[in-house]
Write a protein that holds these residues in place. Structure first.
Motif, PDB file in Angstrom:
ATOM      1  N   ARG A  92       0.821  -1.210   0.000  1.00 42.21           N
ATOM      2  CA  ARG A  92       0.000   0.000   0.000  1.00 42.21           C
ATOM      3  C   ARG A  92       0.855   1.261   0.000  1.00 42.21           C
ATOM      4  O   ARG A  92       0.497   2.273  -0.605  1.00 42.21           O
ATOM      5  N   GLN A  93       1.982   1.224   0.695  1.00 41.09           N
ATOM      6  CA  GLN A  93       2.849   2.397   0.798  1.00 41.09           C
ATOM      7  C   GLN A  93       3.828   2.519  -0.369  1.00 41.09           C
ATOM      8  O   GLN A  93       4.639   3.445  -0.388  1.00 41.09           O
ATOM      9  N   GLY A  94       3.740   1.598  -1.332  1.00 40.03           N
ATOM     10  CA  GLY A  94       4.617   1.664  -2.493  1.00 40.03           C
ATOM     11  C   GLY A  94       6.058   1.303  -2.193  1.00 40.03           C
ATOM     12  O   GLY A  94       6.964   1.749  -2.894  1.00 40.03           O
ATOM     13  N   LYS A 344      -7.356   1.941 -15.658  1.00 35.86           N
ATOM     14  CA  LYS A 344      -6.378   2.893 -15.144  1.00 35.86           C
ATOM     15  C   LYS A 344      -6.802   4.351 -15.312  1.00 35.86           C
ATOM     16  O   LYS A 344      -6.512   5.172 -14.441  1.00 35.86           O
ATOM     17  N   ARG A 347      -8.410   5.455 -12.215  1.00 32.09           N
ATOM     18  CA  ARG A 347      -7.639   5.381 -10.965  1.00 32.09           C
ATOM     19  C   ARG A 347      -6.145   5.462 -11.316  1.00 32.09           C
ATOM     20  O   ARG A 347      -5.395   4.497 -11.110  1.00 32.09           O
ATOM     21  N   PHE A 349      -3.582   6.800 -10.042  1.00 33.86           N
ATOM     22  CA  PHE A 349      -2.553   6.756  -9.004  1.00 33.86           C
ATOM     23  C   PHE A 349      -2.596   5.470  -8.178  1.00 33.86           C
ATOM     24  O   PHE A 349      -1.895   5.348  -7.185  1.00 33.86           O
ATOM     25  N   VAL A 350      -3.428   4.527  -8.577  1.00 31.09           N
ATOM     26  CA  VAL A 350      -3.493   3.227  -7.895  1.00 31.09           C
ATOM     27  C   VAL A 350      -2.938   2.170  -8.830  1.00 31.09           C
ATOM     28  O   VAL A 350      -3.592   1.816  -9.821  1.00 31.09           O
ATOM     29  N   PRO A 351      -1.733   1.670  -8.592  1.00 27.95           N
ATOM     30  CA  PRO A 351      -1.147   0.694  -9.519  1.00 27.95           C
ATOM     31  C   PRO A 351      -1.939  -0.601  -9.541  1.00 27.95           C
ATOM     32  O   PRO A 351      -2.380  -1.096  -8.503  1.00 27.95           O
ATOM     33  N   VAL A 352      -2.113  -1.142 -10.729  1.00 21.53           N
ATOM     34  CA  VAL A 352      -2.857  -2.393 -10.869  1.00 21.53           C
ATOM     35  C   VAL A 352      -2.154  -3.524 -10.128  1.00 21.53           C
ATOM     36  O   VAL A 352      -2.798  -4.455  -9.629  1.00 21.53           O
ATOM     37  N   ALA A 354      -0.844  -3.431  -7.237  1.00 17.75           N
ATOM     38  CA  ALA A 354      -1.257  -3.448  -5.836  1.00 17.75           C
ATOM     39  C   ALA A 354      -2.556  -4.234  -5.676  1.00 17.75           C
ATOM     40  O   ALA A 354      -2.734  -4.979  -4.703  1.00 17.75           O
ATOM     41  N   VAL A 355      -3.464  -4.086  -6.619  1.00 18.21           N
ATOM     42  CA  VAL A 355      -4.738  -4.816  -6.556  1.00 18.21           C
ATOM     43  C   VAL A 355      -4.502  -6.307  -6.775  1.00 18.21           C
ATOM     44  O   VAL A 355      -5.030  -7.153  -6.049  1.00 18.21           O
ATOM     45  N   ASN A 400       2.726  -4.604 -12.702  1.00 13.72           N
ATOM     46  CA  ASN A 400       2.866  -3.188 -13.034  1.00 13.72           C
ATOM     47  C   ASN A 400       3.682  -2.991 -14.307  1.00 13.72           C
ATOM     48  O   ASN A 400       3.344  -2.142 -15.146  1.00 13.72           O
TER      49      ASN A 400
END
Length: 419
Positions: A92-94, A344, A347, A349-352, A354-355, A400
């Protein structure tokens, strides 16, 4: 400030031919009334361990300093430190890429060490254990490895960053046996520098971040700790610093020449340069162009618009799913990547990844055994796919990468249709 006086001595000149210290890189620097004995070591060398033992047992030091940061010290002394890893929070924090880089560096060092049955960093651990046994202070003087890697990564240009990434990847697939004599030659370098091989020598900014800045940082930390001890009415007169031999010459120079207050130097060298904004804006710009191109395609006809939209879905979703599968992800994780990838624009700024990684963790939740064996599993590249923790990191990274590749390929395809 007193002018520093320096007395650099070779162990060869000071020891007999059969003395273990005879072949060890050794320097002594006197600064502000404190004599610093700098012992250069190879982090996977039996001879370095014995040299540390010899020095501590035969000479009376007031404090022992080691080339470790808090994170590496805990990992070295506590093999179960990885059990406390909050994998979901890291994603979550990259920070998944940074954790993967740390694992790759650890694997590189441990792979060199396992041939000869010696624990990586054994000389640092030995120094800490002997200091504790003699009730001597232990000074952790190295900069946090995450800060060093970030400063190194951001100090070079866009294309040079591939040298850093390729160095980490290459270290995972290098399986050749290393002669013990070659390991002893690591005393001429540094473990971080060795992981990136010749690229570090050819890139002055990278070399400065990996080696030069840490020379300055560790020298300033030695001075800071000495000043702190003096302020606490427990002054030290003699300090042993166990460091990688690649830092010996640089730290000798720094201890002689530094004039700035150590606290200011440490604060400056601990600052992480801000990430460049232009790659993000270029990515958003490319995304905006593609979205506009798809919309424009519909104005040219429904068939052309549907074809453009289909290309976007197949390339972004398909390559994100392929990256997930290449990372060893579950088929449902890959399906999630395929569905989420084309979304994308909604969203950005939400990398795929991460999901997909979150779904992977739900379907194949890492077990306690995976955290316990993580450091050992990643020594071999195949272990990255075997261990559920490292495999989740791979799903995040490769998903990603596939998504970004698919985005650009889809854009090229759509623009070609319109032109």
């Amino acid at each position: 400030m007193n002018d520093p006086t320096t007395a650099v001595s070779s162990a060869t000149a000071a020891a007999s031919s059969n003395d273990i210290l005879a072949d060890q890189p050794l320097a002594r620097v006197t600064r502000d009334g404190v004599e610093y004995t700098l012992l250069g070591t190879a982090h996977v060398s039996r001879a370095s361990v014995v040299a540390v033992q010899k020095l501590i047992e035969t000479e009376n030091f007031d404090a022992i300093a080691v080339e470790l940061c808090d994170t590496r010290y805990r990992a070295l002394r506590d093999r179960e430190a990885w059990r406390n890893l909050d994998l979901l929070q890291i994603i979550r924090q990259g920070k998944a890429g940074m954790v993967a880089a740390n694992l790759a560096l650890s694997a590189y060092q441990r792979r060199l060490a396992e041939q000869f049955g010696i624990e990586p960093g054994a000389e640092m651990k030995t120094a800490a254990e002997l200091a504790e046994a003699q009730h001597k202070p232990i000074w952790l003087i190295d900069r946090e490895v995450s800060i060093t890697l970030k400063r190194a990564y951001r100090s070079v240009g866009f294309f040079q960053r591939f040298g850093i990434l390729s160095g980490l990847v290459a270290s995972l697939f290098e399986r050749g046996e290393v002669a013990e004599a070659d390991i002893e030659k690591l005393k001429q370098g540094d473990m971080l520098q060795g992981a990136f091989n010749e690229f570090a020598e050819q890139s002055e900014p990278l070399f400065r971040s990996l080696i030069g800045e840490r020379d300055s940082y560790m020298s300033a930390r030695l001075r800071q700790e000495s000043q702190t001890a003096q302020s606490a009415n427990t002054p030290v007169k003699r300090v042993l610093a166990v460091i990688g031999a690649g830092h010996l010459a640089g730290m000798t120079r720094e201890l002689e020449a530094q004039q700035e207050a150590p606290a200011g130097m440490i604060q400056t060298l601990n600052t992480t340069p801000p990430a460049a904004q232009w790659p993000k804006w270029i990515g958003l710009g490319v995304l905006a162009i593609i979205v506009c191109a798809i919309a424009f395609a519909f104005t040219r006809g429904a068939h052309l618009g549907v074809s453009a939209l289909r290309d976007w879905v197949l390339f972004t979703g398909g390559l994100a799913a392929l990256g997930t599968l290449l990372g060893g992800g579950h088929p449902l994780s890959a399906l999630t990547a395929f569905v989420v990838g084309p979304l994308k624009p909604f969203r950005p700024f939400v990398p795929v990844g991460a999901v997909a990684a979150a779904v992977e963790m739900t379907l194949r939740r890492p077990r306690v055994a995976d955290f316990e064996s993580l450091r050992d599993d990643v020594i071999d590249w195949r272990g990255w796919w075997k261990n559920r923790v490292s495999r989740t990191l791979l799903v995040f990274l490769l998903c990603n990468f596939g998504m970004v590749l698919g985005e650009y390929l889809a854009g090229i395809r759509i623009l070609n249709r319109l032109l």
